[in-house]
Motif scaffolding. Sequence first.
Motif: not given
Length: 83
Positions: A21-50
């Motif tokens: 699903v993520l591979a098919a999205l265009p690069g300008d897809t907003r992380l906090f937008g409806p397609e991805i729906g990044l929450s603050s908790l998921a954002g913290a997990r993402l920052l840790d992973s990066v």
Amino acid sequence: MNTDAVVRRLIAEAVGQDESVLAALPGDTRLFGPEIGLSSLAGARLLDSVRERFGVDVAAEDLNLDALESIATLSGFVQRHRR
């Protein structure tokens, strides 16, 4: 695997979406937008992973967290700052 593909995989893991699903999205897809729906908790997990995968502390290097605007901004930020 290129940086963009790895960043997309980390986003997928953080939000619990299938990688295809993520591979098919265009690069300008907003992380906090409806397609991805990044929450603050998921954002913290993402920052840790990066940080673990690339050695980039986005929160420390980007105080406004502009890098979290879209897939492309995060991927570009990581590419510019990776060790």
